[in-house]
Design a protein around this motif. Sequence first.
Motif, PDB file in Angstrom:
ATOM      1  N   ARG A  99       0.830  -1.205   0.000  1.00  0.00           N
ATOM      2  CA  ARG A  99       0.000   0.000   0.000  1.00  0.00           C
ATOM      3  C   ARG A  99       0.867   1.258   0.000  1.00  0.00           C
ATOM      4  O   ARG A  99       0.582   2.223  -0.723  1.00  0.00           O
ATOM      5  CB  ARG A  99      -0.930   0.003   1.215  1.00  0.00           C
ATOM      6  N   GLU A 100       1.924   1.247   0.776  1.00  0.00           N
ATOM      7  CA  GLU A 100       2.803   2.417   0.833  1.00  0.00           C
ATOM      8  C   GLU A 100       3.533   2.621  -0.496  1.00  0.00           C
ATOM      9  O   GLU A 100       3.651   3.742  -0.988  1.00  0.00           O
ATOM     10  CB  GLU A 100       3.806   2.271   1.983  1.00  0.00           C
ATOM     11  N   ARG A 157       1.120   4.037  -3.194  1.00  0.00           N
ATOM     12  CA  ARG A 157       0.287   5.183  -2.816  1.00  0.00           C
ATOM     13  C   ARG A 157       0.190   6.230  -3.929  1.00  0.00           C
ATOM     14  O   ARG A 157      -0.862   6.806  -4.177  1.00  0.00           O
ATOM     15  CB  ARG A 157       0.823   5.802  -1.528  1.00  0.00           C
TER      16      ARG A 157
END
Length: 383
Positions: free
Chosen positions: A107-108, A111
Motif C-alpha cells: 500500500r505504501e 500510494r
Amino acid sequence: MIERLVTPVAIVGGGIVGASAALALRRMGLAVVLLERDFCGSRSSGVNYGGVRRQGRPMAQLPLAERAHRIWARLPELIGIDGEYVRSGHLKLARSEEDLASLEAYRERAREHGLDLEIVAGHAFRARYPWLGQRALAGSLSPEDGHANPRLVSPAFARAAARLGADVREQTRVDEVAHDGRDFVLRCGDRLEVRARFLLNCAGAWAGAIAERFGEPVPMTSGHPNMAVTEPLPLFMDVNIGVEGGGIYGRQVARGNCVIGGGQGYGLDAERARPAREAIFALLVQAAELFPELRHAHVIRSWSGTEGYLPDRDPVIGFSTTTPGLVHAFGFAGAGFQIGPAVGEVLAELVRDGATPTPIAAFSITRFTGAERAAQPAAAAPR
C-alpha cells in the motif's frame, strides 16, 4: 491463387492485446491486418479468470494499469458491450501476520498511483465480509478494481476493430515471417501473403518463436492455469478475491456462478492444455476453506489454457533491437487481461509516433538479450 495484401501494419495474434492494438490503430486512421490462427480471444485472453485488477501488480506495471483503468470505464463506447464489467472492488486476503505486513508495505509503495488501498482487519473485517472463512485474517481492498467476462470482452475488441475497417483474418495461421530489407512478409500457407512496414508480435505464449526468428530469443515458458466454475448460488461474494502469496482467487458473477482459479494444469501439446485433477482437488479444498458457502457446491466446468511466462513475470513491450518496424508485446504471465487495452494503445502510439507517453522502459526485450536499442524508422502512414 494466393491473395496478396499490402498494409502499413500487420498484427500476429488476436488476443486482447493484438485486438486492442488493431482498434487503436483504426481510431488513429491507420490501416491494419490482424492475423489470428484460431478465433480472436479464444486463447488465454478468453479463458483467463477475468480479474480486472491493478492491486498486486509490480510498480513498473501500474502506469499501464492506470491507463487501462480509464479505458475499461469506456468499454461500451469502445467495443459496444459492457462485457459484464463490474467495479466490485478487489480484496487481497492475508492469512498470516506476515501477509498483512506485506499488504501494508505494498500500500505504501503504490500510494502515488491512486489505488486508494484500504487495509481492513479485526472486527471491521469480519463485519464487512462475514462470508469469508476463519483462515482469512485481514485484507487490502482496492475499491475501484473488479472483474469482467473474458469470453465476451476479448473477441469484442476484435469485432470493434473490424467495424472500423481493420482487416481481421481468423483461422489464418502465419507459417512464415521474414523481412526483405524494407517490409515484413508474412505467408499463411498458399492462401495469403501480407506485406507490412510494421509487425506487432502479439502471439501470446507463441510469440517467442517470432522474437527468435529475428534474433531475439527470450527465456519464455508456458503455464497452464487451473480454472473452475460452480453452479449458480445465492449471491454472497461481493468483491473480487485474491490472496497474498497466491494460490487461489475467486469471484461471483451476477448469475450466481462462482469462478475460482489456482494451481497449474498441463499441456497436451504445443496448442492444447487441460486442468490437472490433483490441482483442481487442491483448489476446491482451498476454496471451501476460504469460502464456506462453496462446501456443497457443484463444479459444472473446469478448464485451462496456455499463457507465456518470463522469469521476472513482467512482459516484453516495445521495439525490437534487431529489426526496424518490429514491435513486441508478450509474456503477460496470466495478468494481461486488465492491462491489455492499454498495451494496445501503447503499441499504436509506437507505430504512429515512435514513442509513447506511458513508461515502458522496464519491459524492453534488452533485459534478456543485452542488446542496445536499435534506431527506429519513421512512423507508418496509410497506403
